[in-house]
Design a protein around this motif. Structure first.
Motif, PDB file in Angstrom:
ATOM      1  N   ARG A 127       0.748  -1.745   0.034  1.00 51.49           N
ATOM      2  CA  ARG A 127      -0.171   0.290   0.030  1.00 51.49           C
ATOM      3  C   ARG A 127       0.381   1.220   0.493  1.00 51.49           C
ATOM      4  O   ARG A 127       1.203   1.645   0.981  1.00 51.49           O
ATOM      5  CB  ARG A 127      -0.900   0.148   1.282  1.00 51.49           C
ATOM      6  N   ASP A 167       0.059   5.584  -0.144  1.00 56.44           N
ATOM      7  CA  ASP A 167      -0.577   7.003   0.459  1.00 56.44           C
ATOM      8  C   ASP A 167      -0.160   7.967  -1.327  1.00 56.44           C
ATOM      9  O   ASP A 167       0.896   8.111  -1.168  1.00 56.44           O
ATOM     10  CB  ASP A 167      -1.078   7.560   1.216  1.00 56.44           C
ATOM     11  N   GLN A 208      -3.787   5.013  -2.211  1.00 55.14           N
ATOM     12  CA  GLN A 208      -4.680   5.306  -1.989  1.00 55.14           C
ATOM     13  C   GLN A 208      -5.113   6.866  -1.711  1.00 55.14           C
ATOM     14  O   GLN A 208      -3.883   7.576  -1.136  1.00 55.14           O
ATOM     15  CB  GLN A 208      -4.759   4.141  -0.358  1.00 55.14           C
ATOM     16  N   ALA A 222      -8.238   5.875   3.837  1.00 52.81           N
ATOM     17  CA  ALA A 222      -8.250   4.197   3.315  1.00 52.81           C
ATOM     18  C   ALA A 222      -9.716   2.949   3.825  1.00 52.81           C
ATOM     19  O   ALA A 222     -10.545   1.669   3.208  1.00 52.81           O
ATOM     20  CB  ALA A 222      -8.124   3.160   4.500  1.00 52.81           C
ATOM     21  N   ALA A 274     -11.475   2.987   0.310  1.00 53.43           N
ATOM     22  CA  ALA A 274     -10.647   1.669  -0.402  1.00 53.43           C
ATOM     23  C   ALA A 274     -11.131   0.706  -0.265  1.00 53.43           C
ATOM     24  O   ALA A 274     -11.402   0.489  -0.852  1.00 53.43           O
ATOM     25  CB  ALA A 274      -9.248   1.980  -0.222  1.00 53.43           C
TER      26      ALA A 274
END
Length: 427
Positions: A108, A110, A169, A179, A182
């Motif tokens: 992941r 951001d 994300q 999150a 998502a």
């Protein structure tokens, strides 16, 4: 007795020998090193993102740039339902579909920036007024993109034995964080483990910091409006002295919480704004306060709204003020699962040796990566971004924040090694 490790003619990069060797501090010959050309491309990609920062849920250019590069590599990224951010799956042999049985590993990143000016004097300084990648999300994005490009090549070559999902994300900086959106959009469907890195300007580039258990804090937002009839400052006894009431809230509510919560929970309410009144001789009719509540313990965090409401109401009532409280749930603490933390330690050791991993402290910063860990096991590592010769104290969320870009290579190789050393569960 000294133990002599004989070199093996071949090392299975996904087998037990590689894991054992990594735990012993021996560097196995794992594939997935970054070619010089890709390393240079990733630095250029990061600088492009840095020059064009976008706030949460507005990351359209960033999403398009990531999508275009993944498609160029023959992958099939999918934009998340929110309109920004995306996911992209990489399967063994570059198969078009996940087998539907063995859970995927998610990486992941951001992708959003902050609403602050970029004060650095560098060629890749932000071109957008009052917008900056001052938290390193451009680095996180580039690391996951680079890992995806390397893993795609490894999948073609037959080295990748498990499916990996790249998750880019949006809106991490916007409470309660992107999150949750998502996850609602299917980001964790089929995922059995998730990993992330976060830039740390206190750790040298070339190193990572790890901690099993809580590594960040919970972070919620508290807003309070106090009201009263107002009046003349010559006769405060005939009205509600809202300025005094607000001042008492600022000092007494945190003190009350400190006596109603176990000190080991690390609960702290800190005010960042207080506004009231327009004239020196008028008792105002309204006062406003806002701040953040941070908490190191997830159980205490779950009780925090009731505790804060009670403390504010009691204090306001004591001063004859009416209170309206808005408590905005932010994020729980990031609680690193031990198995994933050790996998990251093993991966970093395998790539760069035991000395490149250090223990790290739990911080009071909040991170919405924690929402993923409410659903699947995972862990976040602190990615060192400080130039080794730089001893000037720096921090995140400051306009002069920058990184040693060698950290990008470290992050990519950490993730690729983790993907190779974490074989999928049997079907």
């Amino acid at each position: 007795m000294n133990r002599v490790l004989s070199p093996e003619p071949e090392v299975d990069p996904t087998g037990e020998a590689a894991v054992e060797a990594a735990l012993l501090g021996v560097v196995p010959e794992l594939p997935g090193r970054l070619p010089d050309a890709l390393r240079e491309e990733l630095v250029a990609f990061r600088r492009d993102l840095h020059m064009h920062p976008e706030l949460g849920n507005q990351e359209f250019r960033t999403t398009a740039a990531i999508k275009a590069r993944l498609e160029q590599a023959g992958l099939r990224p999918r934009t998340l339902p929110m309109g920004t951010g995306l996911i992209c799956d990489i399967h063994p042999g570059l198969a078009e579909r996940w087998d539907g049985v063995r859970p995927m590993l998610a990486l992941r990143a951001d992708i959003d920036a902050l609403p602050i000016p970029d004060t650095k004097s560098v060629p890749y300084r932000s071109t957008v007024p009052d917008r900056a990648h001052a938290c390193g999300h451009d680095v996180h994005t580039t690391v996951v993109l680079g890992a995806g490009l390397v893993l795609a090549d490894l999948a073609r070559a037959g080295h990748l034995t498990r499916s990996v999902r790249l998750l880019f994300q949006p809106a991490e900086e916007v409470l309660p964080g992107g999150a949750t959106d998502a996850i609602d959009g299917g980001a964790l469907d089929g995922v059995g483990r998730i990993m992330a890195v976060h830039c740390d300007p206190r750790v040298d580039a070339g190193r990572i910091g790890l901690r099993p258990g809580p590594i960040t804090s919970a972070c919620d937002r508290v807003e309070v409006a106090l009201t009263g009839p107002g009046g003349h400052t010559a006769r405060p006894h005939l009205t509600t002295d809202l300025v005094t009431a607000a001042a008492k809230l600022v000092t007494e509510v945190p003190a009350l919480l400190s006596r109603r919560v176990d000190a080991r929970a690390g609960m702290a309410l800190t005010w960042g704004r207080i506004e009231s009144g327009h004239a020196c001789n008028v008792v105002p009719q309204r006062a406003e306060l806002s701040g953040t509540l941070r908490c190191l313990d997830i159980a205490a965090w779950r009780d925090a709204p009731d505790l804060v409401h009670a403390a504010i109401d009691e204090t306001a009532t004591l001063h004859r003020a009416k209170s309206e409280i808005t408590y905005v749930r932010g994020v729980p603490p990031v609680v690193n699962e031990t198995g994933t933390t050790e996998l990251l330690r093993t991966a970093m050791t395998a790539r760069r040796g035991t000395p490149t991993v250090e223990d790290t402290e739990q911080s009071l910063g909040g991170e919405d990566f924690s929402w993923y860990l409410e659903h699947v096991p995972g862990a976040m590592a602190r990615l060192g971004v400080r130039a080794p010769e730089d001893r000037h104290p720096r921090d995140l969320h400051q306009g002069d924040f920058d990184v040693d870009e060698s950290a990008i290579t470290v992050g990519v190789e950490l993730f690729t090694a983790a993907a190779l050393l974490d074989p999928p569960a049997p079907a």
